[in-house]
Design a protein around this motif. Structure first.
Motif, PDB file in Angstrom:
ATOM      1  N   SER A  99       0.851  -1.193   0.000  1.00  6.45           N
ATOM      2  CA  SER A  99       0.000   0.000   0.000  1.00  6.45           C
ATOM      3  C   SER A  99       0.880   1.233   0.000  1.00  6.45           C
ATOM      4  CB  SER A  99      -0.929   0.018   1.226  1.00  6.45           C
ATOM      5  OG  SER A  99      -0.185   0.088   2.425  1.00  6.45           O
ATOM      6  N   VAL A 100       0.288   2.349  -0.413  1.00 10.40           N
ATOM      7  CA  VAL A 100       0.979   3.636  -0.445  1.00 10.40           C
ATOM      8  C   VAL A 100       0.144   4.627   0.358  1.00 10.40           C
ATOM      9  CG1 VAL A 100       1.872   5.500  -1.872  1.00 10.40           C
ATOM     10  CG2 VAL A 100       1.955   3.136  -2.709  1.00 10.40           C
ATOM     11  N   ILE A 101       0.753   5.256   1.359  1.00 10.26           N
ATOM     12  CA  ILE A 101       0.056   6.209   2.218  1.00 10.26           C
ATOM     13  C   ILE A 101       0.604   7.595   1.962  1.00 10.26           C
ATOM     14  CG2 ILE A 101      -0.499   6.819   4.609  1.00 10.26           C
ATOM     15  CD1 ILE A 101       0.078   3.912   5.361  1.00 10.26           C
ATOM     16  N   ARG A 102      -0.281   8.508   1.603  1.00 15.27           N
ATOM     17  CA  ARG A 102       0.106   9.902   1.383  1.00 15.27           C
ATOM     18  C   ARG A 102      -0.456  10.751   2.520  1.00 15.27           C
ATOM     19  NH1 ARG A 102       2.036  10.440  -3.813  1.00 15.27           N
ATOM     20  NH2 ARG A 102       1.607   8.641  -5.166  1.00 15.27           N
ATOM     21  N   ARG A 103       0.308  11.729   2.931  1.00 12.71           N
ATOM     22  CA  ARG A 103      -0.123  12.588   4.039  1.00 12.71           C
ATOM     23  C   ARG A 103      -1.353  13.389   3.616  1.00 12.71           C
ATOM     24  NH1 ARG A 103       1.633  17.676   6.920  1.00 12.71           N
ATOM     25  NH2 ARG A 103       1.942  17.118   9.112  1.00 12.71           N
TER      26      ARG A 103
END
Length: 400
Positions: A99-103
């Motif tokens: 997964s990719v988490i962006r602020r």
């Protein structure tokens, strides 16, 4: 062959000791409380700091004192103010991105957030986009075993539980199982450590789950603090905790209503930091419009924190002491709390399982009845509140 009295005495001592230890363990399991969640997972404070220079960290079962680990979930926060942005890559043990988490916002990031539950006994975190003075901290995490390791108190018809994997039971059952979610959350115990527990929940609106009120707390938490902000923010809803390879994970949002008398709670669903959108949720269940069925019942549940199971070929066995409830003999165990009780004939939900066999403090069975709350009673209690009617038009029949 004649056995001499010293060996007889030794054997008797072992048996008595086993009974004594077993009774102590069971008593510690709070047997007198029929409304039981399932303890699940090992929390560990980690405090790992990532920066522009040190932007990668691997977390494994070694960090959780080698607790049995089949999946890991991490809590993360940053020290950044303003509208700065970063990207976190959650990778598996060989580096594949999971997964990719962006602020999203400074408020959410500095307060802290949870990753999805990642399968396996190792997870790798890589962060990009930090300036030299900026840091991201892996505050802690929970390592989850394959199933709960607490003492099993089967509320079952026979010594062994009569339940089976839900998705091996035909097309009709699969459709009933889809909207059932594994409910997992945690709270800070009196010793200052995070402890987690599980229940079952069911999708009753496009963005709302129904579960038991008692699933919003643990036995050490004052009942006035059930469903507090920590319990809600730590919540994980997994619609595919079913033994498969895919996942469908969400968080809890607003608590719409919680009723300790009828033991139900309705909670809005929110996407996780890098999770699926709400429009990927399954189709909500259909609710019965009449009295509960007396036969042909089935329950889809996560007893013992196991993958989605089905208890079938059961019935309503007697009227409960209170008219809003009914007894049934569908096999359950702690963790099944909040599971929907279906009428197999039309696939509609007629009740919400909430309690197992009645036992005394030493775990002796006093009454072999599982108990459910009638869906008609839940619907009437919830939908008489104007706010609930406005937010849950499908459940309350106010959808135009």
């Amino acid at each position: 062959m004649t056995i001499s009295w010293p060996f007889k005495f030794l054997a008797l001592t072992i048996i008595i000791t086993w009974i004594s230890v077993s009774s102590t363990v069971l008593a510690d399991n709070n047997c007198a409380n029929r409304e039981a969640t399932s303890s699940f997972g090992t929390w560990q404070r980690l405090g790992y700091v990532l920066s522009s220079e040190k932007n990668f960290k691997s977390v494994s079962e070694d960090d959780f004192q080698n607790a049995p680990t089949s999946s890991i979930r991490l809590q993360i926060k940053d020290n950044i103010t303003g509208s700065r942005s970063w990207v976190i890559f959650v990778r598996d043990d060989v580096g594949r991105p999971l997964s990719v988490i962006r602020r999203r916002s400074s408020v959410a990031a500095t307060k802290g957030f949870w990753t999805e539950r990642v399968r396996g006994n190792r997870v790798n975190i890589e962060v990009l986009g930090l300036k030299p003075t900026e840091e991201i901290t892996i505050v802690g995490g929970i390592a989850y075993p394959a199933e709960s390791n607490q003492v099993h108190l089967f509320s079952t018809k026979m010594p062994e539980p009569d339940w089976h994997e839900a998705y091996k039971s035909g097309d009709v059952i699969r459709k009933l199982a889809d909207p059932v979610a594994f409910f997992l959350t945690s709270g800070t115990s009196p010793n200052g450590e995070l402890e987690s527990w599980t229940c079952t929940s069911v999708l009753v609106e496009d963005d709302t789950i129904l579960t038991n009120w008692h699933c919003g707390g643990a036995k050490w938490l004052n009942s006035s603090l059930y469903w507090n902000s920590e319990v809600l923010s730590n919540c994980l809803l997994e619609f595919r905790w079913d033994g498969g390879t895919s996942s469908s994970q969400f968080g809890c949002g607003e608590l719409i209503i919680a009723d300790p008398v009828l033991d139900f709670a309705l909670v809005k669903i929110e996407p996780l930091a890098a999770g699926a959108p709400l429009n990927s949720l399954p189709i909500p269940v259909e609710i019965s419009v009449g009295n509960q069925a007396t036969s042909n019942l089935l329950v889809v549940h996560h007893a013992r924190s196991l993958a989605k199971n089905l208890s079938r070929n059961c019935a309503s066995v007697a009227e409960a002491d209170r008219p809003q409830f009914f007894f049934h003999n569908c096999d359950t165990d702690p963790g099944a709390s909040g599971a929907p009780v279906f009428d197999e004939r039309d696939g509609r939900v007629v009740g919400l399982h909430h309690a197992g066999f009645e036992r005394d403090k030493d775990c002796r069975i006093l009454a072999r009845n599982n108990e459910a709350v009638g869906m008609t009673s839940i619907k009437e209690a919830a939908c008489k509140v104007s706010v609930v009617r406005a937010k849950l038009p499908r459940l309350c029949g106010t959808k135009g």
